[in-house]
Design a protein around this motif. Structure first.
Motif: not given
Length: 160
Positions: A49-55, A152-154
């Motif tokens: 994944q592009t941003r694995e910290n988001d999974f 994606g919303q914080v």
């Protein structure tokens, strides 16, 4: 060695390492132990994944059992172990207990086959596509998994 030769060599080394790391056979990555008697080794290879910290990866270990209208669960703990000399993690599901069930009266009296998960600690793992997730579970336990992703919303907390 000129810059072109160096870049080609680095590219070849990266390609070889990538093919080894993404191999489905965990023993091509590191010497993971063979399963003990009464256990099976099950392996999950994640997609990059592009941003694995988001999974996150949720491990759903369990059995298909005959159930009624009550909620059924098995109990257990997924323990993280470290592969000595390598520092890589692998996971071991120790004693699986149950099933435990709610005690509602089921008016229809019908039973069905359903997957009953093991509930406990340690089942939510960090997403890392570079290494396989290697699990040792008692025979008769099936391992499934689910991928969770962050929105994606914080939002910001309000001071009160």
């Amino acid at each position: 060695m000129g810059p072109t030769t160096f870049n080609t060599t680095v590219g070849l080394i990266a390609a070889v390492l990538s093919s080894v790391v993404h191999a489905a056979d965990p023993e091509k990555v590191a010497p993971y132990p063979e399963p003990e008697s009464g256990y099976t080794r099950q392996v999950i290879q994640l997609t990059p994944q592009t941003r694995e910290n988001d999974f996150k990866v949720e491990i759903l270990a369990g059995k298909t059992l005959t159930v009624d209208c009550n909620l059924q669960r098995l109990g257990g703990t997924l323990e993280e172990k470290t592969l000595e000399g390598w520092g890589y993690s692998y996971y071991r599901l120790e004693k699986v207990m149950g099933p435990m069930s709610t005690r509602m009266a089921c008016p229809d009296g019908q039973n069905k086959q359903d997957f009953v998960p093991v509930i406990g600690d340690g089942f939510m793992l960090r997403y890392n596509s570079k290494l396989p997730i290697v699990l040792y579970v008692p025979q008769g336990i099936e391992v499934r998994y689910r991928i969770w992703s962050a929105s994606g919303q914080v939002d910001k907390a309000v001071m009160e």
